[in-house]
Write a protein that holds these residues in place. Structure first.
Motif, short mmCIF file in Angstrom:
data_model
loop_
_atom_site.label_atom_id
_atom_site.label_comp_id
_atom_site.label_asym_id
_atom_site.label_seq_id
_atom_site.Cartn_x
_atom_site.Cartn_y
_atom_site.Cartn_z
N ASN A 47 38.37 42.79 39.73
CA ASN A 47 38.70 43.14 38.63
C ASN A 47 38.58 44.67 38.31
OD1 ASN A 47 39.22 40.45 36.87
ND2 ASN A 47 37.35 40.26 38.04
N GLY A 48 37.50 45.02 38.92
CA GLY A 48 37.29 46.71 39.03
C GLY A 48 38.46 47.23 39.34
N ALA A 49 39.05 46.85 40.45
CA ALA A 49 40.28 47.59 41.02
C ALA A 49 41.49 47.29 40.08
CB ALA A 49 40.68 46.87 42.56
N LEU A 50 41.67 46.08 39.52
CA LEU A 50 42.70 46.13 38.60
C LEU A 50 42.53 46.78 37.25
CD1 LEU A 50 45.06 44.00 38.25
CD2 LEU A 50 43.78 42.59 37.09
N LEU A 51 41.30 47.03 37.04
CA LEU A 51 41.18 47.92 35.73
C LEU A 51 41.20 49.53 36.19
CD1 LEU A 51 38.08 46.34 34.14
CD2 LEU A 51 40.43 46.51 33.19
N ALA A 52 40.93 49.64 37.45
CA ALA A 52 41.15 51.16 37.84
C ALA A 52 42.45 51.48 38.03
CB ALA A 52 40.43 51.46 38.92
N VAL A 53 43.23 50.66 38.38
CA VAL A 53 44.86 51.06 38.87
C VAL A 53 45.68 51.10 37.45
CG1 VAL A 53 46.65 49.88 39.66
CG2 VAL A 53 44.95 50.03 40.89
N VAL A 54 45.21 50.26 36.76
CA VAL A 54 45.91 50.40 35.32
C VAL A 54 45.51 51.74 34.48
CG1 VAL A 54 46.18 49.25 32.95
CG2 VAL A 54 46.17 48.04 35.09
#
Length: 320
Positions: A47-54
């Motif tokens: 979830n951290g990676a998903l939020l960072a990418v967005v």
């Protein structure tokens, strides 16, 4: 006289509670740690990676991707409200939790769960508009509308969950300090109360049924509209592509609601036949499994996010 004796055998509101984890499964704590530890790590990193990418990629600042960021943020908070305490109990044994901290955890667990259910409904509506009314999608689903939806869901979750800790906070007498659970679950705390807990029981039942029923009905209605729209498409390839866009969302819905409903039903109607450790295990799976699946399902099935993740977290040869 009997009431006086009962009060004498209890104590006033404790300054702390003791969480015991999984009663009767002490010998399996190492195995449980090896299960829930990686699940939490996957939820945290995914979830951290998903939020960072967005956040980093400006091309992803579109309603569809902002909608994907909503469950990622919600699940990150939900997993973090549960997993650290769970792992601490599994590693170190029973731990004390201040009374106020217990109530705060209770609020966040149920508020974020209600938020998660609402986000799944919002995403179902998004899919229904995208497939059923694609020409109207840019007008109906905008960044502003996504922001308003997120705010409305958050306010709804707070409004309906605030009574949980407030109803518990009003009790003065408890028969024990030990909570046979991994976190401060509402009913696990209420079971320790000496007094009339009918309001707590009724509110918990009504709230669970209302939230689940309304959101499930909304999701079912959205997918009914999706199915109707898909069946009107001219080719099987177009139908398969349309259904494929919903596959990851359907998987998350099943992972969220099936363990949750089973856990709720066993606690309400079969708590004498289903062992308590099984119920506690199901409640933890219900809260921690969906957050761990976000990156795998949404990231793998969304081309733009998948490509951005590969660009960000892999080393590629620079052109000569």
């Amino acid at each position: 006289m009997a009431e006086t004796l009962q009060l004498n055998s209890t104590f006033l509101r404790p300054t702390f509670f003791i969480l015991t984890g999984f009663p009767g499964l002490e010998s399996a704590q190492t195995w449980l740690t090896s299960v829930f530890g990686p699940i939490y790590l996957l939820a945290l990193l995914g979830n951290g990676a998903l939020l960072a990418v967005v956040w980093i990629d400006s091309t992803l600042h579109q309603p569809m991707f902002l909608l994907l960021a909503m469950p990622a943020a919600t699940d990150l908070g939900l997993a973090t409200s549960i997993a650290p305490g769970l792992l601490a109990v599994l590693w170190l044994g029973p731990r004390s939790v201040p009374h106020a901290v217990c109530l705060v955890q209770m609020f966040f667990v149920y508020a974020l769960t209600a938020m998660e259910s609402g986000v799944l409904l919002a995403m179902a509506g998004d899919h229904a508009v995208a497939i059923g009314r694609p020409l109207h999608y840019p007008v109906l689903v905008t960044k502003a509308h996504v922001g308003y939806a997120a705010l409305a869901l958050a306010l709804k979750a707070v409004a309906i969950v605030v009574p949980f800790p407030l109803l518990v906070a009003k009790f003065e007498h408890f028969q024990a300090k030990t909570i046979g659970h991994t976190y401060c679950a509402h009913m696990a705390v209420v079971e320790l109360v000496v007094g009339n807990t009918r309001v707590n029981n009724l509110y918990g039942l009504a709230l669970s049924l209302a939230i689940s029923s309304m959101d499930i009905l909304g999701i079912t209605g959205s997918y009914g509209l999706i199915a109707h729209a898909v069946l009107q498409l001219p080719t099987q390839e177009a139908c398969a592509k349309a259904f494929g866009t919903c596959s990851s969302h359907i998987c998350v819905i099943l992972a969220f609601y099936i363990p949750g409903l089973f856990s709720y039903l066993t606690h309400r109607f079969a708590h004498h036949t289903v062992p308590k450790p099984v119920h506690i295990l199901l409640s933890n799976i219900y809260l921690l499994l969906p957050p761990a699946l976000n990156l795998l399902l949404y990231g793998a099935h969304t081309k733009q996010i998948r490509n951005q993740l590969l660009d960000t977290f892999t080393f590629r040869k620079s052109p000569l």
